[in-house]
Design an enzyme around this catalytic site. Structure first.
Site, PDB file in Angstrom:
ATOM      1  N   HIS A 165       0.788  -1.317   0.105  1.00 40.10           N
ATOM      2  CA  HIS A 165       0.051  -0.202   0.061  1.00 40.10           C
ATOM      3  C   HIS A 165       0.943   1.408  -0.031  1.00 40.10           C
ATOM      4  CE1 HIS A 165      -3.093  -2.717   2.444  1.00 40.10           C
ATOM      5  NE2 HIS A 165      -3.634  -2.494   1.329  1.00 40.10           N
ATOM      6  N   LYS A 224     -18.233  -5.336   7.398  1.00 36.59           N
ATOM      7  CA  LYS A 224     -17.123  -6.380   6.925  1.00 36.59           C
ATOM      8  C   LYS A 224     -16.083  -6.663   8.283  1.00 36.59           C
ATOM      9  CE  LYS A 224     -14.805  -5.669   2.517  1.00 36.59           C
ATOM     10  NZ  LYS A 224     -13.831  -4.958   1.761  1.00 36.59           N
ATOM     11  N   ARG A 250      -1.979  -5.809  -8.537  1.00 30.09           N
ATOM     12  CA  ARG A 250      -0.894  -6.777  -8.213  1.00 30.09           C
ATOM     13  C   ARG A 250      -0.741  -7.864  -9.529  1.00 30.09           C
ATOM     14  NH1 ARG A 250      -3.111  -7.730  -2.277  1.00 30.09           N
ATOM     15  NH2 ARG A 250      -4.683  -8.013  -3.827  1.00 30.09           N
ATOM     16  N   SER A 283      -2.975  -7.806   2.785  1.00 30.61           N
ATOM     17  CA  SER A 283      -3.142  -7.782   4.127  1.00 30.61           C
ATOM     18  C   SER A 283      -3.535  -8.951   4.703  1.00 30.61           C
ATOM     19  CB  SER A 283      -4.011  -6.757   4.331  1.00 30.61           C
ATOM     20  OG  SER A 283      -3.696  -5.347   4.094  1.00 30.61           O
TER      21      SER A 283
HETATM   22  O1  PNS Z   1      -8.685  -2.741   0.118  1.00 36.20           O
HETATM   23  P1  PNS Z   1      -9.928  -3.161  -0.554  1.00 36.20           P
HETATM   24  O2  PNS Z   1     -10.654  -3.991   0.503  1.00 36.20           O
HETATM   25  O3  PNS Z   1      -9.776  -3.809  -1.653  1.00 36.20           O
HETATM   26  O4  PNS Z   1     -10.653  -1.974  -0.917  1.00 36.20           O
HETATM   27  C1  PNS Z   1     -11.880  -1.693  -1.262  1.00 36.20           C
HETATM   28  C2  PNS Z   1     -12.770  -0.375  -1.369  1.00 36.20           C
HETATM   29  C3  PNS Z   1     -12.772   0.221  -0.133  1.00 36.20           C
HETATM   30  C4  PNS Z   1     -12.049   0.402  -2.327  1.00 36.20           C
HETATM   31  C5  PNS Z   1     -14.171  -0.690  -1.811  1.00 36.20           C
HETATM   32  O5  PNS Z   1     -14.853  -1.753  -1.029  1.00 36.20           O
HETATM   33  C6  PNS Z   1     -15.116   0.657  -1.722  1.00 36.20           C
HETATM   34  O6  PNS Z   1     -14.891   1.572  -2.328  1.00 36.20           O
HETATM   35  N1  PNS Z   1     -16.129   0.433  -1.056  1.00 36.20           N
HETATM   36  C7  PNS Z   1     -17.086   1.707  -0.534  1.00 36.20           C
HETATM   37  C8  PNS Z   1     -18.430   1.093  -1.124  1.00 36.20           C
HETATM   38  C9  PNS Z   1     -18.750   1.634  -2.634  1.00 36.20           C
HETATM   39  O7  PNS Z   1     -18.473   2.694  -2.958  1.00 36.20           O
HETATM   40  N2  PNS Z   1     -19.229   0.535  -3.453  1.00 36.20           N
HETATM   41  C10 PNS Z   1     -19.530   0.885  -4.781  1.00 36.20           C
HETATM   42  C11 PNS Z   1     -18.191   0.654  -5.741  1.00 36.20           C
HETATM   43  S1  PNS Z   1     -17.476  -0.907  -5.824  1.00 36.20           S
END
Ligand code: PNS
Length: 161
Positions: free
Chosen positions: A17, A41, A90, A128
């Protein structure tokens, strides 16, 4: 002045990150690291601790701030007046999920664009989830996370027994 948002769960932040945050900062004047606060979550660290760890490990990085959000990312983007989301890619296995998110976000708000940075080869295997698994079994994680985060992980698993 261009502002980009690097969103994620950061449970916890890894060197992977940090590599993306640092490289995003080279491209944009300001980078906001946005930590997802999502109660449905299952996170190891509560949002306050995920934010605190990120603040600690980026404290000497000018132009980088750490915040948290809940709800839709596009709503948060409006709140901080940013249009660019930066995500790290990745492996091919990331692609489908990332493309789905990027397209959904763009559909929800056409002003919002997602750009992908190819993860440094050195960190392309890092996640993670793996770090937590290794830490929970007492393995060496000093190559994956900064010393501050390593301490927090060790303390967390000690506390859990
Ligand atoms: O580190 P991660 O878990 O891959 O990050 C995921 C994240 C936080 C970027 C994604 O879950 C997110 O943006 N969640 C907020 C909800 C949202 O906007 N959902 C619609 C688009 S997918």
């Amino acid at each position: 002045m261009t502002r980009a948002v690097v969103p994620g769960s950061f449970d916890p932040v890894t060197y992977g990150h940090l590599d993306i945050i640092q490289r995003a900062r080279r491209l944009f004047d300001e980078v906001v690291v946005a930590v997802l606060e999502n109660h449905s979550k299952q996170f190891l660290f509560p949002v306050e601790e995920r934010v605190e760890m990120l603040k600690e490990v980026t404290k000497d990085w000018p132009g980088v701030t750490v915040d948290y959000f809940s709800g839709l990312l596009v709503t948060y983007m409006k709140k901080v007046s940013a249009r660019v989301i930066v995500r790290g890619l990745r492996a091919l296995s990331d692609y489908e999920y990332e493309l789905q998110m990027a397209l959904t976000n763009h559909e929800l708000d056409e002003e919002v664009e997602t750009i992908f940075l190819a993860s440094s080869a050195h960190y392309s295997f890092l996640s993670s989830r793996m770090v937590k698994e290794v830490a929970s079994m007492g393995g060496k994680i000093s190559d994956f996370v900064p010393p501050y985060v390593e301490q927090k992980l060790k303390a967390k698993f000690k506390e859990r027994g």
